[in-house]
Design a protein around this motif. Sequence first.
Motif, PDB file in Angstrom:
ATOM      1  N   GLY A 345       0.598  -1.089  -0.145  1.00 20.06           N
ATOM      2  CA  GLY A 345       0.000  -0.006   0.041  1.00 20.06           C
ATOM      3  C   GLY A 345       0.782   1.395  -0.003  1.00 20.06           C
ATOM      4  O   GLY A 345       0.284   2.370   0.453  1.00 20.06           O
ATOM      5  N   ASP A 346       2.009   1.107  -0.494  1.00 20.49           N
ATOM      6  CA  ASP A 346       3.102   2.552  -0.252  1.00 20.49           C
ATOM      7  C   ASP A 346       2.879   3.057  -1.648  1.00 20.49           C
ATOM      8  O   ASP A 346       3.795   3.003  -2.284  1.00 20.49           O
ATOM      9  N   ASP A 347       1.893   3.471  -2.138  1.00 17.89           N
ATOM     10  CA  ASP A 347       1.485   4.348  -3.343  1.00 17.89           C
ATOM     11  C   ASP A 347       1.053   5.640  -3.064  1.00 17.89           C
ATOM     12  O   ASP A 347       0.693   6.367  -4.232  1.00 17.89           O
ATOM     13  N   THR A 349      -1.174   7.100  -1.335  1.00 18.84           N
ATOM     14  CA  THR A 349      -2.590   7.322  -0.782  1.00 18.84           C
ATOM     15  C   THR A 349      -3.074   6.835   0.501  1.00 18.84           C
ATOM     16  O   THR A 349      -3.762   7.115   0.975  1.00 18.84           O
TER      17      THR A 349
END
Length: 506
Positions: A345-347, A349
């Motif tokens: 989930g390191d995008d 957001t």
Amino acid sequence: MLPPDEGDLTASGAAALADRIHRREVSAEEVTRAHLDRIEAVDERLHAFLHVAGDAALAAARQVDAELAAGEEPRSPLAGVPLALKDVFTTTDMPTTAGSKILENWMSPYDSTVTARLRAAGIPLLGKTNMDEFAMGSSTENSAYGPTRNPWDTTRVPGGSGGGSAAALASYQAPLAIGTDTGGSIRQPAAVTGTVGCKPTYGTVSRYGLIACASSLDQGGPCARTVLDTALLHEVIAGHDPRDSTSIKAPVPSVVAAARAGAVGDLTGVTIGVVRELRSDAYQPGVIATFDAAVKTLTDLGATVKEVSCPVFTDALSAYYLILPSEVSSNLARFDAMRYGLRVGDDGTHSAEEVMAMTRAAGFGPEVKRRIMIGTYALSAGYYDAYYGQALKVRTLVARDFDAAYESVDVLISPTTPSTAFALGEKVDDPMAMYLYDLCTLPTNLAGHPALSVPAGHAPEDGMPVGLQIMAPAMADDRLYRVAAAFEVARGAAETVGAVTGSGVQ
């Protein structure tokens, strides 16, 4: 599974191989290559290894050969003999995953002390073996990379958490292996695969670079197919380490001398206690029959055998499964997706907290999550004294039971496991049944004492291996090896691994 042909280098034990290598009858490279060929031939069906380091192992073997050719003394009694390393010890040249997706392909910047001592001893590392995730399990089915199978019957488990190391030994893929033991994870796989495994006294083998499960319980130790081979490896890895704050500054007992003395086959003057609470009619009948035969053998060797009671052992399982998850909850907090390992989930957001939550949800398996939650609850405000605090009191009482028993006996014995290896999938959805499989082994971890499992025979109803557990006071590891070596000789040469059920690897 069928053993190698007689004369094949993989059929020999570590001590015999070392002798031939050091006399230059055979090269370390030949020995290492033979085991790598064996791995290639059988491990696809067993899955004992997570990573095979063929080139590095051969390079280490060639270095030993070069030193011997130059007239140098062997670096250790096991120089040139290859080994399988449980994938919970850090290595700079191989991934260290602890059987978890959260550390998939992670490369450590440093070697564990055990790894460093093996390298310094001239022992080629064949690779890293499969294990229950973060050493949490009794069957190696909790590995994120798939289960290992028992070489005696590939429909059954090889024990856990160190099933990969035990299966590698039993299938002749390695003559030596390293495991870790938090509640039986060396002894229990040894018992169900017909091999030897020792949990040394807590603090005598460094935990530096051993990825922690429960820091007050974890202990690295040696595994092999004979008592002498196990003792030789024990002396290589043991000793004080200033980088481990729990390391004991005291000489390690001479376990090799004890094993050689025991091989004479005389236990006159040794008093052995059978722990009443660790011998139950609820155990598999074949395990009890094999254990009782082992007791008779020890008596025939001249030992005095008597029953002793350790009443608090009946509460040891409950205490263990509060203490261990509590330490797991603390230790595994470091896997937070911020410093190393998996990150989900390191995008851009998601917040750091969301990334951490998603990573831990994706990276940890069900058993690890279960123990983290139990431990976090036990340590929480309002419950600490009622659960964790009470468990620590029971731990003290378990140690006192041991101390009282050792006032009248030299060692204690029991079956290593309540049954032979169970079927793959049989207990995976029943955590309590899985936890009960460590009933005989975990009391010694609570006390920090040493214990060893040696093959005792085979259960008549299924032909599967049964282990005899030998326990001793802290810093009396040598007693284990004397008794185990005498018993091993009396039993005769260990049976070769065969396709006893028709389901073994052919």
